[in-house]
Design a protein around this motif. Sequence first.
Motif, PDB file in Angstrom:
ATOM      1  N   LEU A 190     -75.638  58.480 -96.557  1.00  0.00           N
ATOM      2  CA  LEU A 190     -75.382  58.143 -97.963  1.00  0.00           C
ATOM      3  C   LEU A 190     -75.649  59.336 -98.879  1.00  0.00           C
ATOM      4  O   LEU A 190     -74.921  59.538 -99.856  1.00  0.00           O
ATOM      5  CB  LEU A 190     -76.218  56.930 -98.376  1.00  0.00           C
ATOM      6  N   ASP A 191     -76.678  60.122 -98.581  1.00  0.00           N
ATOM      7  CA  ASP A 191     -76.942  61.334 -99.361  1.00  0.00           C
ATOM      8  C   ASP A 191     -75.748  62.287 -99.287  1.00  0.00           C
ATOM      9  O   ASP A 191     -75.318  62.850-100.297  1.00  0.00           O
ATOM     10  CB  ASP A 191     -78.198  62.051 -98.852  1.00  0.00           C
ATOM     11  N   GLY A 192     -75.229  62.481 -98.072  1.00  0.00           N
ATOM     12  CA  GLY A 192     -74.060  63.351 -97.892  1.00  0.00           C
ATOM     13  C   GLY A 192     -72.842  62.813 -98.615  1.00  0.00           C
ATOM     14  O   GLY A 192     -72.087  63.566 -99.240  1.00  0.00           O
ATOM     15  N   ARG A 193     -72.655  61.504 -98.532  1.00  0.00           N
ATOM     16  CA  ARG A 193     -71.512  60.876 -99.213  1.00  0.00           C
ATOM     17  C   ARG A 193     -71.634  61.052-100.727  1.00  0.00           C
ATOM     18  O   ARG A 193     -70.649  61.323-101.409  1.00  0.00           O
ATOM     19  CB  ARG A 193     -71.468  59.395 -98.831  1.00  0.00           C
ATOM     20  N   ALA A 194     -72.845  60.917-101.260  1.00  0.00           N
ATOM     21  CA  ALA A 194     -73.075  61.064-102.698  1.00  0.00           C
ATOM     22  C   ALA A 194     -72.785  62.499-103.157  1.00  0.00           C
ATOM     23  O   ALA A 194     -72.301  62.713-104.274  1.00  0.00           O
ATOM     24  CB  ALA A 194     -74.497  60.670-103.052  1.00  0.00           C
ATOM     25  N   LYS A 195     -73.061  63.476-102.303  1.00  0.00           N
ATOM     26  CA  LYS A 195     -72.772  64.873-102.654  1.00  0.00           C
ATOM     27  C   LYS A 195     -71.271  65.131-102.740  1.00  0.00           C
ATOM     28  O   LYS A 195     -70.815  65.938-103.533  1.00  0.00           O
ATOM     29  CB  LYS A 195     -73.405  65.820-101.637  1.00  0.00           C
ATOM     30  N   GLU A 196     -70.509  64.445-101.871  1.00  0.00           N
ATOM     31  CA  GLU A 196     -69.064  64.668-101.808  1.00  0.00           C
ATOM     32  C   GLU A 196     -68.277  63.794-102.784  1.00  0.00           C
ATOM     33  O   GLU A 196     -67.163  64.126-103.145  1.00  0.00           O
ATOM     34  CB  GLU A 196     -68.564  64.396-100.387  1.00  0.00           C
ATOM     35  N   ASP A 197     -68.842  62.645-103.161  1.00  0.00           N
ATOM     36  CA  ASP A 197     -68.121  61.655-103.964  1.00  0.00           C
ATOM     37  C   ASP A 197     -68.932  61.336-105.217  1.00  0.00           C
ATOM     38  O   ASP A 197     -69.911  60.587-105.164  1.00  0.00           O
ATOM     39  CB  ASP A 197     -67.903  60.389-103.117  1.00  0.00           C
ATOM     40  N   SER A 198     -68.545  61.897-106.354  1.00  0.00           N
ATOM     41  CA  SER A 198     -69.310  61.724-107.589  1.00  0.00           C
ATOM     42  C   SER A 198     -69.333  60.268-108.057  1.00  0.00           C
ATOM     43  O   SER A 198     -70.319  59.821-108.651  1.00  0.00           O
ATOM     44  CB  SER A 198     -68.763  62.632-108.694  1.00  0.00           C
ATOM     45  N   LEU A 199     -68.273  59.520-107.799  1.00  0.00           N
ATOM     46  CA  LEU A 199     -68.240  58.110-108.181  1.00  0.00           C
ATOM     47  C   LEU A 199     -69.279  57.321-107.378  1.00  0.00           C
ATOM     48  O   LEU A 199     -70.028  56.516-107.934  1.00  0.00           O
ATOM     49  CB  LEU A 199     -66.842  57.534-107.952  1.00  0.00           C
ATOM     50  N   PHE A 200     -69.337  57.583-106.078  1.00  0.00           N
ATOM     51  CA  PHE A 200     -70.347  56.921-105.260  1.00  0.00           C
ATOM     52  C   PHE A 200     -71.743  57.382-105.652  1.00  0.00           C
ATOM     53  O   PHE A 200     -72.696  56.595-105.609  1.00  0.00           O
ATOM     54  CB  PHE A 200     -70.118  57.144-103.762  1.00  0.00           C
ATOM     55  N   ALA A 201     -71.891  58.632-106.054  1.00  0.00           N
ATOM     56  CA  ALA A 201     -73.208  59.155-106.434  1.00  0.00           C
ATOM     57  C   ALA A 201     -73.816  58.316-107.562  1.00  0.00           C
ATOM     58  O   ALA A 201     -75.016  58.037-107.560  1.00  0.00           O
ATOM     59  CB  ALA A 201     -73.098  60.615-106.863  1.00  0.00           C
ATOM     60  N   GLU A 202     -72.996  57.883-108.504  1.00  0.00           N
ATOM     61  CA  GLU A 202     -73.484  57.022-109.591  1.00  0.00           C
ATOM     62  C   GLU A 202     -73.897  55.653-109.056  1.00  0.00           C
ATOM     63  O   GLU A 202     -74.917  55.105-109.450  1.00  0.00           O
ATOM     64  CB  GLU A 202     -72.416  56.883-110.676  1.00  0.00           C
ATOM     65  N   THR A 203     -73.102  55.103-108.164  1.00  0.00           N
ATOM     66  CA  THR A 203     -73.402  53.808-107.566  1.00  0.00           C
ATOM     67  C   THR A 203     -74.682  53.883-106.744  1.00  0.00           C
ATOM     68  O   THR A 203     -75.485  52.956-106.735  1.00  0.00           O
ATOM     69  CB  THR A 203     -72.227  53.370-106.670  1.00  0.00           C
ATOM     70  N   TYR A 204     -74.874  54.985-106.065  1.00  0.00           N
ATOM     71  CA  TYR A 204     -76.012  55.191-105.171  1.00  0.00           C
ATOM     72  C   TYR A 204     -77.336  55.249-105.937  1.00  0.00           C
ATOM     73  O   TYR A 204     -78.395  55.021-105.381  1.00  0.00           O
ATOM     74  CB  TYR A 204     -75.760  56.479-104.381  1.00  0.00           C
TER      75      TYR A 204
END
Length: 131
Positions: free
Chosen positions: A13-27
Motif C-alpha cells: 500500500l505504501d508503494g501504491r500510494a507513492k505511484e497513485d496520488s489519488l490512492f495516497a489521499e484515500t490511504y
Amino acid sequence: MATQFEDTIKNYLDGRAKEDSLFAETYKKENKSIEECCKYIMQQAQKMYNKRVNGGIAIDRKTVYGWAVHYYDEDDIKLEGELERVEVAAPSTIQNPISKEKPVQKKNERKKTKQERQKIFESRQLSLFDM
C-alpha cells in the motif's frame, strides 16, 4: 507488533500510494488501519473458504492486494466478529513484494519459419484413409 502479513500489505500500500496520488489521499484516512485492513482481507478469504467444495483455497496476491485497496476506498466496510482459524502461507517472493530479485526468464526460442510450421501442421493432419 505488526505481523509479517501486515508488513507485506503495508509495504504494498505504501508503494501504491507513492505511484497513485489519488490512492495516497484515500490511504491517509484516519478511521482506517493496517490491522483492520488485514482483518478485512482475512474475512474475505474466510468467505471464500466457506464456499469451497473440498480442501483449502489459494488466493492470488492480486486479489489480496485488491481487497486491501478496496478496504481503503470504501467508507462503509463493516468488520465482522472474530475470525475462524485462517492460515497464511506464501512463498518468500510473495511475502516480500518489493523484492530486488528478478524473476527467472526463459530463453526465447527461435521463431519457426513458415516452412517449418507447415511441416508440423502436415505431420499432425489426419487422413480419412489412416483410420
